[in-house]
Design a protein around this motif. Structure first.
Motif, PDB file in Angstrom:
ATOM      1  N   ALA A 265       0.606  -1.327   0.017  1.00  0.00           N
ATOM      2  CA  ALA A 265      -0.302   0.377  -0.158  1.00  0.00           C
ATOM      3  C   ALA A 265       0.941   1.386   0.321  1.00  0.00           C
ATOM      4  O   ALA A 265       1.744   1.076   0.712  1.00  0.00           O
ATOM      5  N   THR A 266       0.945   2.226  -0.957  1.00  0.00           N
ATOM      6  CA  THR A 266       1.288   3.339  -1.402  1.00  0.00           C
ATOM      7  C   THR A 266       0.736   4.927  -0.565  1.00  0.00           C
ATOM      8  O   THR A 266      -0.435   4.443  -2.031  1.00  0.00           O
ATOM      9  N   ILE A 267       0.801   5.902  -0.515  1.00  0.00           N
ATOM     10  CA  ILE A 267      -0.001   7.191  -0.326  1.00  0.00           C
ATOM     11  C   ILE A 267       0.572   7.598  -1.952  1.00  0.00           C
ATOM     12  O   ILE A 267       1.821   7.955  -1.680  1.00  0.00           O
ATOM     13  N   VAL A 268      -0.457   7.575  -2.830  1.00  0.00           N
ATOM     14  CA  VAL A 268       0.491   8.180  -4.203  1.00  0.00           C
ATOM     15  C   VAL A 268      -0.194   9.729  -4.448  1.00  0.00           C
ATOM     16  O   VAL A 268       0.239  10.438  -4.807  1.00  0.00           O
ATOM     17  N   GLU A 269      -1.188  10.282  -3.507  1.00  0.00           N
ATOM     18  CA  GLU A 269      -1.328  11.621  -3.184  1.00  0.00           C
ATOM     19  C   GLU A 269      -2.152  12.020  -2.536  1.00  0.00           C
ATOM     20  O   GLU A 269      -2.711  11.468  -1.460  1.00  0.00           O
ATOM     21  N   LYS A 270      -1.393  13.075  -1.528  1.00  0.00           N
ATOM     22  CA  LYS A 270      -2.172  13.736  -0.092  1.00  0.00           C
ATOM     23  C   LYS A 270      -2.460  14.876  -0.469  1.00  0.00           C
ATOM     24  O   LYS A 270      -2.379  16.224  -1.422  1.00  0.00           O
ATOM     25  N   THR A 317      -5.686  -1.657  -6.936  1.00  0.00           N
ATOM     26  CA  THR A 317      -6.321  -1.116  -7.104  1.00  0.00           C
ATOM     27  C   THR A 317      -6.244   0.322  -6.852  1.00  0.00           C
ATOM     28  O   THR A 317      -5.325   0.003  -5.507  1.00  0.00           O
ATOM     29  N   LEU A 318      -6.593   1.445  -6.691  1.00  0.00           N
ATOM     30  CA  LEU A 318      -6.645   2.517  -6.205  1.00  0.00           C
ATOM     31  C   LEU A 318      -8.020   3.202  -4.929  1.00  0.00           C
ATOM     32  O   LEU A 318      -9.033   3.178  -5.761  1.00  0.00           O
ATOM     33  N   GLU A 319      -7.733   3.730  -4.044  1.00  0.00           N
ATOM     34  CA  GLU A 319      -9.248   3.748  -3.219  1.00  0.00           C
ATOM     35  C   GLU A 319      -8.645   5.264  -2.650  1.00  0.00           C
ATOM     36  O   GLU A 319      -7.491   5.454  -2.229  1.00  0.00           O
ATOM     37  N   VAL A 339      -6.275  11.974   1.007  1.00  0.00           N
ATOM     38  CA  VAL A 339      -5.013  10.660   0.889  1.00  0.00           C
ATOM     39  C   VAL A 339      -5.779   9.442   0.133  1.00  0.00           C
ATOM     40  O   VAL A 339      -6.820   9.066   0.104  1.00  0.00           O
ATOM     41  N   LYS A 340      -4.572   9.639  -1.401  1.00  0.00           N
ATOM     42  CA  LYS A 340      -5.379   8.697  -2.133  1.00  0.00           C
ATOM     43  C   LYS A 340      -3.731   6.999  -2.124  1.00  0.00           C
ATOM     44  O   LYS A 340      -2.898   7.835  -1.805  1.00  0.00           O
ATOM     45  N   VAL A 341      -4.829   6.563  -2.153  1.00  0.00           N
ATOM     46  CA  VAL A 341      -3.242   5.346  -1.526  1.00  0.00           C
ATOM     47  C   VAL A 341      -3.791   3.834  -2.598  1.00  0.00           C
ATOM     48  O   VAL A 341      -5.076   3.431  -3.054  1.00  0.00           O
ATOM     49  N   PHE A 342      -2.463   3.499  -3.412  1.00  0.00           N
ATOM     50  CA  PHE A 342      -2.178   2.438  -4.235  1.00  0.00           C
ATOM     51  C   PHE A 342      -1.900   1.143  -3.887  1.00  0.00           C
ATOM     52  O   PHE A 342      -0.980   1.075  -3.285  1.00  0.00           O
ATOM     53  N   PHE A 343      -2.885   0.425  -3.723  1.00  0.00           N
ATOM     54  CA  PHE A 343      -2.962  -1.681  -3.404  1.00  0.00           C
ATOM     55  C   PHE A 343      -2.126  -1.958  -4.438  1.00  0.00           C
ATOM     56  O   PHE A 343      -3.226  -2.188  -5.623  1.00  0.00           O
ATOM     57  N   GLU A 344      -0.557  -2.835  -4.375  1.00  0.00           N
ATOM     58  CA  GLU A 344      -0.196  -3.219  -5.423  1.00  0.00           C
ATOM     59  C   GLU A 344       0.111  -4.656  -5.068  1.00  0.00           C
ATOM     60  O   GLU A 344       0.148  -4.917  -4.138  1.00  0.00           O
ATOM     61  N   TYR A 345      -0.772  -5.666  -5.742  1.00  0.00           N
ATOM     62  CA  TYR A 345      -0.269  -6.772  -5.148  1.00  0.00           C
ATOM     63  C   TYR A 345       0.864  -7.699  -5.853  1.00  0.00           C
ATOM     64  O   TYR A 345       1.113  -7.564  -7.133  1.00  0.00           O
TER      65      TYR A 345
END
Length: 347
Positions: A265-270, A317-319, A339-345
């Motif tokens: 899980a990575t924060i991509v936008e704040k 996915t992006l949340e 914040v937007k968090v990208f989840f990378e499987y």
């Protein structure tokens, strides 16, 4: 194994203290297929794609990426959204001179997670007993010692030698190579001597102006420890001018060595107030264990739950999470934003 191999190549580059740009598709399709999670990294010499099957996609969009901008989100016309991360390995601090300022400087740099190298030609100063916290000690004349130093955009040089001659050698050598920061301690007389010598040797004024002198932030420092604080404060200020992402050793070691599925899980936008910056990461295992943090609180809890669901869905996915509606916001712990968090499987 495609992602694992991609990360293996990436971490090898970072271990060489190179600067790397990672480009991740966080939303988008190509040839009718969802390509969220597809990645590429670009170093100084090479471009490595996670999946060569979509190399035409990368060839089409790479020219639109600004690799001088740091970490940011790029939205393209075809509804593709990219997250560009400027990533560096652990920063290197090279301390030229092992005298009274060098010791607290090395101690504090160690706390700030710099790889530290101390150079001096005096055995009674440049030794492991005096600098047990240093990663590398080079006891040689400065002209010779620099043959063992790696010059790159992730290296910071502090020149605190005992004399004008050694200062001149150090400054000249650094200015001829790659570096992120160089600063020199010294009186007005010493600075004038070194500056004039550089001009006589053909260096341009704009090159000489890259040297921070007087070194450090102006805090009225008097003791060696206070001087070290002022120097490191200036270095941290320079280092943080760009948004730079990092991947902790705990996360990189887990990705490489744990043979099981995981979600990164990575924060991509704040936007607005938030606890952590873009590029902050948390790695979640199927058992519910996790490494790293994206800021704690209700957002991290929600992100953790989402990550666990993705082990069933096996997709990236992006949340988006609204901090102003979170429990922590209602308690006055944050001032709103999202914040937007990208989840990378990863498997």
């Amino acid at each position: 194994m495609m992602k694992k191999n991609f990360y293996k190549d990436l971490f090898e580059k970072l271990n060489l203290n190179e600067e790397v740009f990672i480009v991740t598709v966080v939303e988008g399709k190509y040839d009718g297929k969802n390509i969220a999670g597809q990645k590429l990294f670009k170093s100084k010499e090479t471009v490595v794609k996670e999946n060569e099957n979509i190399k035409n996609f990368w060839n089409e969009i790479l020219s639109k990426v600004d690799f001088n901008k740091g970490t940011y989100i790029l939205k393209l016309d075809n509804d593709v959204k990219l997250f560009i991360e400027y990533i560096i390995g652990q920063p290197n601090l090279v301390i030229c001179g092992a005298g009274h300022v060098a010791l607290p400087l090395c101690q504090m740099a160690n706390l700030l997670e710099f790889n530290t190298t101390v150079i001096d030609n005096r055995k009674e100063f440049a030794n492991k007993e005096r600098f047990p916290m240093a990663d590398n000690i080079i006891c040689k004349d400065f002209s010779e010692a620099f043959n063992e130093v790696k010059f790159n955009k992730n290296t910071y040089f502090v020149i605190v030698t005992r004399g004008h001659k050694d200062d001149k050698i150090c400054v000249e050598t650094v200015l001829k190579n790659d570096f992120y920061y160089v600063g020199m301690i010294g009186s007005k007389g010493k600075v004038k001597f070194v500056t004039n010598s550089l001009l006589e040797n053909g260096f341009k004024k704009e090159e000489i102006d890259k040297v921070h002198t007087p070194i450090g932030l102006s805090i009225g420092a008097k003791t060696p420890a206070e001087v070290a604080i002022s120097i490191l404060a200036e270095i941290v200020q320079a280092k943080n001018e760009k948004i730079i992402s990092t991947i902790s050793d705990d996360i990189s070691n887990a990705i490489l060595n744990r043979n099981e599925p995981m979600v990164l899980a990575t924060i991509v936008e704040k936007h607005g107030s938030g606890p952590r910056e873009a590029g902050t990461k948390m790695l979640v295992y199927k058992t519910g264990e996790f490494v790293g943090t994206i800021g704690g609180g209700s957002v991290e809890n929600s992100a953790h739950k989402k990550a666990l669901k993705l082990f069933e869905e096996k997709q990236s996915t992006l949340e988006k999470y609204d901090l102003s509606n979170s429990a922590s916001a209602k308690l006055g712990m944050v001032c709103g934003g999202n914040v937007k968090v990208f989840f990378e499987y990863i498997e």
